[in-house]
Motif scaffolding. Structure first.
Motif, mmCIF file in Angstrom:
data_model
loop_
_atom_site.group_PDB
_atom_site.id
_atom_site.type_symbol
_atom_site.label_atom_id
_atom_site.label_comp_id
_atom_site.label_asym_id
_atom_site.label_seq_id
_atom_site.Cartn_x
_atom_site.Cartn_y
_atom_site.Cartn_z
ATOM 1 N N ASP A 16 1.097 3.948 -2.901
ATOM 2 C CA ASP A 16 0.838 5.345 -2.568
ATOM 3 C C ASP A 16 1.955 6.235 -3.083
ATOM 4 O O ASP A 16 1.716 7.344 -3.575
ATOM 5 C CB ASP A 16 0.695 5.502 -1.050
ATOM 6 C CG ASP A 16 0.204 6.891 -0.680
ATOM 7 O OD1 ASP A 16 1.008 7.694 -0.162
ATOM 8 O OD2 ASP A 16 -0.970 7.179 -0.921
ATOM 9 N N ARG A 72 -5.785 7.983 -3.581
ATOM 10 C CA ARG A 72 -4.983 7.615 -2.407
ATOM 11 C C ARG A 72 -5.881 7.249 -1.224
ATOM 12 O O ARG A 72 -5.546 6.371 -0.428
ATOM 13 C CB ARG A 72 -4.043 8.752 -2.054
ATOM 14 C CG ARG A 72 -2.987 8.984 -3.143
ATOM 15 C CD ARG A 72 -2.143 10.196 -2.870
ATOM 16 N NE ARG A 72 -1.137 9.916 -1.860
ATOM 17 C CZ ARG A 72 -0.251 10.795 -1.442
ATOM 18 N NH1 ARG A 72 -0.256 12.016 -1.928
ATOM 19 N NH2 ARG A 72 0.648 10.477 -0.514
ATOM 20 N N ASN A 73 -7.007 7.920 -1.110
ATOM 21 C CA ASN A 73 -7.943 7.552 -0.037
ATOM 22 C C ASN A 73 -8.483 6.149 -0.241
ATOM 23 O O ASN A 73 -8.611 5.362 0.698
ATOM 24 C CB ASN A 73 -9.110 8.554 0.003
ATOM 25 C CG ASN A 73 -8.677 9.885 0.568
ATOM 26 O OD1 ASN A 73 -7.628 9.982 1.207
ATOM 27 N ND2 ASN A 73 -9.468 10.920 0.323
ATOM 28 N N ARG A 118 0.838 -1.200 0.000
ATOM 29 C CA ARG A 118 0.000 0.000 0.000
ATOM 30 C C ARG A 118 0.870 1.247 0.000
ATOM 31 O O ARG A 118 0.601 2.220 -0.715
ATOM 32 C CB ARG A 118 -0.907 -0.024 1.219
ATOM 33 C CG ARG A 118 -2.117 0.890 1.099
ATOM 34 C CD ARG A 118 -3.222 0.548 2.078
ATOM 35 N NE ARG A 118 -2.740 0.178 3.373
ATOM 36 C CZ ARG A 118 -3.459 -0.502 4.264
ATOM 37 N NH1 ARG A 118 -4.666 -0.893 3.979
ATOM 38 N NH2 ARG A 118 -2.954 -0.804 5.440
ATOM 39 N N LEU A 149 1.377 6.806 -6.712
ATOM 40 C CA LEU A 149 0.318 7.798 -6.946
ATOM 41 C C LEU A 149 0.821 9.205 -6.618
ATOM 42 O O LEU A 149 0.534 10.155 -7.346
ATOM 43 C CB LEU A 149 -0.895 7.468 -6.077
ATOM 44 C CG LEU A 149 -1.628 6.162 -6.392
ATOM 45 C CD1 LEU A 149 -2.779 5.945 -5.417
ATOM 46 C CD2 LEU A 149 -2.141 6.149 -7.817
ATOM 47 N N ALA A 150 1.567 9.295 -5.549
ATOM 48 C CA ALA A 150 2.053 10.611 -5.141
ATOM 49 C C ALA A 150 3.010 11.195 -6.174
ATOM 50 O O ALA A 150 3.149 12.399 -6.284
ATOM 51 C CB ALA A 150 2.737 10.512 -3.777
#
Lengths: 296, 616
Positions: free
Chosen positions: B122, B156-157, B118, B125-126
Motif C-alpha cells: 500500500d 489500494r481497495n 499489504r 501504491l501511495a
C-alpha cells in the motif's frame, strides 16, 4: 587626486579676490576702535611717524591719527622687521586621496593664504614637503607674484611618505626669524608624528597655524565587504571586514586623535583649524581670521 | 524523473566543499586609504575577525554552486517522462506482486506477515504519481491479477481485500505474468513484497531471461521457528478394503529440539494422542491404524507457534471401487504389471492394431501409440510416436539427466528417483496447458495437465531405454499417476491450488462446493467438474443434489497448508534473476527524454558568467 588643469580656474580667482577684499575690510575694521589682533602681524616696536607715500604698506598707517587729523601718517617701527609667511604644504601620498583629493584642497588653501599675504606685501614662502622638503616658492612679496604662486602650486605633484616631525624640525633649523608665521596645511598622517616638530618651532618663537585637513570619509567611513586596505604612504596591507563594532571603534579613535591634536595646539598657542575637503575654502580662511581674533 | 547514471549524483558532494572554500578563502577587494593606522588599532581593540565565517553569499559562490549542481545532474543523465518529455501523462508502470502463500500467515510479524506485506504494498501504491499505471498481482499458486489500471484508489481497495492462501507463491509464474504485462515505451517496475520463503528451484528465475523492468524486493518477516504437519497419506491395510493406515510427517523447522503432542482424529473422534520428540531441522514420520469405516482423518500438533495453519492436516479416505484401465501397447508387460498392482484396478490390454476408442475406461494408457480418435476419460501417454501431431518432437536427446524434479507434486509421493537413468528421450516442448513434474536439459520427462477438459499425463521416452521400470518407485509412480488422472471419487488430499476433478453421474443435477473459509460455488452435474479454486487450506464440502430431487450426497476433500517449503520460515531466499537494468525502458516508442544537454548548456553559460565575474 590632483586636478591640475582646473585647480585655479577663473571662478576660483574671483572667489579669491572677493575673499581678499573681505579680509582687508575685516582687517580695517578690526583695527578701528578697540579691536586689536591678539596676534601681531607687524613688527611691534613703534619709533616715529611720517607722511604716507605711495607704495607704503598701509598696514603701517595710523588710523587714529587719520581720524583725528584727517591726514594719513604711517608708523615707523624701530626694528621695522619684514615678517614672512611660511606656507608648509603637505604633499605626501596620504594627501592624494579623496574626491576632491586633500592635496587639491590644500593647494587651493595655500593659494588663498598666499594670495592674501602677497596682497599685503608680506614676504611669502611656500614650502611643499613629503619625505623631504621640496623646492619652495619664494621668498617673495607683492601682487605681481600671484601668478607665479598659482603656477607653482598647479605644477606641484604629490610625493611619497612623510615624517612631519622630521620635516618641521628641519624647517625650524633653516629659518631663524622669530615671530614669522607658519601655516601648516596637512592631514597629520601618519599620526603621532607631528608634536615634536611643532614644539621645536614654538621654542624658536614661531607663530603657527595648523590647518588639519581631512576628507569626510576619513571621519565617517563607508567601507563595506571583505577588504584589503592598503596604506598609501607605507604600503602596509590590512585584511579587514569592517563590521559595525570595528567601524565604531575607528571613528572613535579618529575623533580622539583630532581632539588630541586640537588640545595639543591650544595648549601651546597654536591656532588649530580642522577642515574637511567639503568645506568651501573661504570658510576655512575666515575661520582662520576668526581664530586670529581678526573678526568676531 | 529517473537517472541513467545515478552514481554521478555523488558529485553533489562538491557543493559543501565549495561553500567551505569560500568561507576559508575570502576574496578581498583592495582599497587604498591614506593610513591604515587607525583601522589596525580598531581591529586590535575589537578582535572580532573569526577565521571561519558564515558562508558569504556572493555572486561567485552562487554561480559556482549552480555550475557544480548542473554538472552533477547532467552527468547523472536524468530522464523525464510524461508531459515534460512531450509524451502523455502516463510515464511509468508499476507491477506489485504480493506473496499470498501459506507462510505469509505467520504471526512473527504483528498481526501477520501478509498484513505487513499489504501495508508495504500500500505504501508503494501511495507513493506513485497520480495517474500512474499500476498492476496488482496476488502471488499464490496461480498468480491472479487483482487490479490493472491507473486508478490508485481502486488498486489500494483491491489490495485491502486480498487474503493469503494455503499454498506456495508461484514466483516463476508471477514473473512470467509480469513480463507479459510490461508496457512498451515506458518505464516498468516490478515490486515483489514477500517473505521469500521459497524453494531452491522456485527461486531460480534466471531462465526467464532479462526482464525489461526494474525489480525491487521488499522483504517481510524474519527467520522464525516453526513446527508443521508437512505430509499426510493413507494406505489400505493389507488384505482390507475398509481399514487404512495413516501416515503423517511432522517437521521441526527450528534450531532447537521440540516435543509436541500430536493428536489424530478420525471422523472427528480422537484416535490417539502421542508426544514425540523431533530434533532440530528434522522431520519425523508417524503411523496410526485408523478405525474401520473411517471416511476422513485429521492430524493436529497441539501448542502455539507463529504459523498455526500448518499445525493441522486433513485427508479424506478413499472408497474402494474398481477402476477400469485400458493399456494400448504392443509390449505391455512392464506397464501391465505396474497397473495391475493398483488396488481396485481392472486392467485391459489392447493391441494398437485393433484399438477402438473405449468410453468406459477411467484411464487409457497409450504406449508408443496415439490414435486418431481419442477415448473419453483420462489419458496416460508413454513414449508418443515421433511423428505425432499432439506433441511435436524436435528429435531425440541423450541429455536426460534429471535436473528438475517437482518434489511438491503428489505424483512423486514416495517415489525415489535418485538412481533413475534414462538413456534417450524425445525432445518435446512443454505445452502451455501442462505442468512439468520431471525435467532434464533435453526437455520435460514427465508432464501433466488438463487438455481440452481431459486429464492428461505424458512420459516422452521409451521405458525400455530407462532403468525406471526396475526401480522400486516405478509402480508407485504409475499408481500415483493413475490416481492423479482418474481419482476415484475424491483425492485423499490435494495440494493448494491444484485442480480437483469431480466425476458426477448423469443423475446429479447440481454440485455445490463449500470452501473452508466460507463461500460456495455451484456447478451443473452430469459431467466431470474441474474445480481449481483450492488455494485455501481446510476441508472442502461437496454436496451433490440429484436432478430428480431427494437427499444430496455429501463428500469432502482436504487441502493442507503444511509443506517443506512453506513451513520452513528460517531462511528467506531472494529469487535469482538475470541481470536486469534498473530503470530500463521496455522496447517500443521511447517516451522518456534525456535532458542532460540542456543542463550542460546551462552549466556552460553560468561558467562564462562566473569567469567574467571573477576577472572583472
Amino acid at each position: 587626486m590632483s586636478a591640475a588643469p582646473v585647480l585655479f580656474d577663473e571662478e576660483f580667482r574671483k572667489r579669491l579676490e572677493r575673499l581678499t577684499l573681505l579680509s582687508r575690510r575685516v582687517l580695517a575694521q578690526s583695527l578701528v576702535g578697540e579691536h586689536r589682533s591678539r596676534h601681531r602681524t607687524f613688527a611691534a616696536e613703534f619709533a616715529d611717524y611720517r607722511s604716507y607715500t605711495q607704495g607704503d604698506d598701509f598696514r603701517h598707517i595710523d588710523w587714529n591719527i587719520y581720524a583725528r587729523m584727517e591726514s594719513v601718517f604711517v608708523r615707523l617701527s624701530e626694528a621695522n622687521q619684514d615678517l614672512t609667511v611660511h606656507l608648509l604644504v603637505d604633499a605626501s601620498a596620504s594627501m592624494d586621496w579623496g574626491d576632491p583629493a586633500k592635496f587639491f584642497y590644500a593647494r587651493r588653501a595655500a593659494a588663498a593664504f598666499g594670495y592674501m599675504a602677497l596682497n599685503r606685501f608680506d614676504n611669502l614662502v611656500v614650502m611643499p614637503f613629503s619625505d623631504r622638503l621640496m623646492p619652495p616658492f619664494g621668498p617673495t612679496r607683492g601682487r605681481g607674484r600671484v601668478l607665479g604662486l598659482l603656477d607653482f602650486l598647479t605644477e606641484l605633484q604629490p610625493g611619497t611618505e612623510t615624517n612631519i616631525d622630521t620635516i618641521l624640525q628641519q624647517y625650524s633649523l633653516r629659518t631663524r626669524r622669530r615671530g614669522d608665521l607658519m601655516v601648516l596645511i596637512s592631514d597629520l598622517l601618519p599620526p603621532n608624528g607631528y608634536q615634536t616638530g611643532l614644539r621645536a618651532l614654538i621654542e624658536r618663537g614661531w607663530q603657527i597655524v595648523l590647518v588639519h585637513l581631512l576628507d569626510p570619509s576619513e571621519l565617517d567611513p563607508t567601507l563595506r565587504g571583505d577588504l584589503e586596505l592598503v596604506d598609501l604612504e607605507t604600503a602596509d596591507r590590512l585584511p579587514l571586514t569592517p563590521m559595525t563594532a570595528i567601524v565604531d571603534r575607528y571613528r572613535q579613535l579618529v575623533i580622539e586623535w583630532c581632539e588630541e591634536a586640537e588640545t595639543f595646539c591650544r595648549r601651546r598657542g597654536i591656532d588649530y583649524l580642522r577642515v574637511q575637503t567639503t568645506q568651501p575654502f573661504e570658510t576655512m580662511v575666515l575661520g582662520f581670521m576668526e581664530q586670529r581674533g581678526l573678526v568676531e | 524523473m529517473s537517472f541513467l547514471q545515478p552514481l554521478a549524483l555523488g558529485l553533489l558532494a562538491l557543493l559543501p566543499i565549495i561553500v567551505l572554500l569560500h568561507m576559508l578563502r575570502v576574496r578581498r577587494l583592495q582599497v587604498r586609504i591614506p593610513s591604515t593606522y587607525f583601522w589596525a588599532k580598531a581591529l586590535r581593540d575589537i578582535r572580532d575577525q573569526p577565521k571561519l565565517r558564515r558562508p558569504p553569499v556572493t555572486m561567485l559562490l552562487v554561480l559556482q554552486l549552480l555550475i557544480a549542481t548542473l554538472a552533477a545532474l547532467a552527468l547523472a543523465r536524468p530522464m523525464v517522462y510524461g508531459v515534460l518529455a512531450g509524451g502523455d501523462f502516463q510515464a511509468s508502470h508499476t507491477m506489485v506482486l504480493v506473496d499470498a502463500s501459506a507462510s505469509m500467515q505467520a504471526t512473527d510479524v504483528t498481526p501477520s506477515r501478509f498484513a505487513s506485506a499489504r501495508a508495504q504494498a500500500d505504501a508503494v501504491l501511495a507513493g506513485l504519481d497520480p495517474g500512474a499505471s499500476v498492476t496488482l498481482v496476488r502471488m499464490g499458486v496461480t498468480p491472479k491479477i487483482l487490479y490493472a489500471g491507473d486508478d490508485l484508489g481502486l488498486a489500494r481497495n483491491a489490495l485491502a481485500s486480498a487474503e493469503p492462501g494455503g499454498g506456495f507463491a508461484n514466483v516463476r509464474e508471477a514473473f512470467r505474468l509480469a513480463n507479459s504485462l510490461v508496457k512498451p515505451g515506458i518505464r516498468n517496475r516490478i515490486v515483489v513484497v514477500s517473505d521469500l520463503a521459497l524453494s531452491a528451484d522456485n527461486s531460480d528465475l534466471r531462465n526467464l531471461g532479462q526482464l525489461p523492468a526494474q525489480v525491487d524486493f521488499i522483504s517481510v518477516g524474519s527467520a522464525a521457528p516453526n513446527r508443521a504437519v508437512t505430509l499426510v497419506a493413507a494406505r489400505a491395510l493389507p488384505g482390507s478394503t475398509s481399514r487404512y493406515q495413516l501416515l503423517a510427517r511432522v517437521g521441526n523447522f527450528s534450531a532447537d529440539s521440540v516435543s509436541p503432542t500430536v493428536r489424530v482424529l478420525a471422523d472427528g473422534l480422537q484416535v490417539e494422542t502421542r508426544q514425540v520428540r523431533i530434533n532440530p531441522g528434522a522431520q519425523l514420520d508417524l503411523r496410526w491404524d485408523l478405525p474401520p469405516g473411517a471416511s476422513r482423518a485429521e492430524v493436529r500438533i497441539t501448542g502455539d507457534d507463529v504459523l498455526p495453519a500448518d499445525d493441522t492436516a486433513q485427508l479424506g479416505l478413499p472408497t474402494q471401487a474398481s477402476r477400469r484401465l485400458v493399456l494400448v501397447s504392443e509390449k505391455p508387460d512392464v506397464l501391465r504389471r505396474a497397473l495391475a498392482a493398483i488396488p481396485g484396478a481392472e486392467v485391459q490390454v489392447v493391441n494398437p492394431k485393433s484399438y477402438q476408442p473405449d468410453s468406459g475406461a477411467a484411464v487409457t494408457v497409450f504406449d508408443n501409440f496415439l490414435p486418431e480418435v481419442y477415448p473419453q476419460g483420462a489419458l496416460l501417454i508413454v513414449n508418443p510416436p515421433r511423428d505425432n501431431q499432439l506433441f511435436p518432437s524436435e528429435g531425440d536427446s541423450s541429455n536426460t539427466a534429471l535436473s528438475r524434479v517437482q518434489t511438491n507434486s503428489r505424483i512423486l509421493d514416495a517415489v525415489d528417483l535418485s538412481s533413475v537413468t534414462i538413456s534417450q528421450a524425445r525432445r518435446v516442448k512443454l505445452p502451455q496447458w501442462a505442468n512439468e513434474v520431471i525435467g532434464a536439459e533435453a526437455g520435460p520427462l514427465l508432464f501433466e495437465g488438463i487438455f481440452r477438459n481431459t486429464p492428461l499425463a505424458v512420459m516422452p521416452f521409451n521405458l525400455n531405454e530407462s532403468n525406471l521400470p526396475s526401480r522400486v518407485g516405478f509402480p508407485i509412480l504409475i499408481s500415483n499417476l493413475i490416481n492423479h488422472l482418474a481419482p476415484e471419487g475424491l483425492p485423499q488430499v490435494t495440494d493448494p491450488g491444484q485442480p480437483v476433478v469431480l466425476r458426477t453421474g448423469p443423475q446429479i443435477g447440481t454440485v455445490t462446493i463449500q470452501k473452508p473459509g466460507g463461500g460456495a460455488e455451484r456447478f451443473p452435474g452430469g459431467s466431470a467438474i474441474v474445480f481449481a479454486n483450492t488455494e485455501e487450506a481446510g476441508r472442502y464440502l461437496i454436496s451433490e443434489a440429484p436432478a430428480s430431487g431427494g437427499a444430496a450426497r455429501e463428500r469432502s476433500f482436504a487441502v493442507n497448508a503444511g509443506s517443506d517449503t512453506e513451513s520452513d520460515l528460517r531462511t528467506p531466499r531472494e529469487p535469482r534473476l538475470s541481470a536486469a537494468a534498473p530503470g530500463q525502458i521496455a522496447a517500443g516508442p521511447p517516451r522518456g527524454r534525456e535532458i542532460w544537454p540542456m543542463l550542460a548548456l546551462l552549466a556552460l553559460g553560468f561558467l562564462v558568467i562566473e569567469w567574467w565575474v571573477a576577472h572583472r
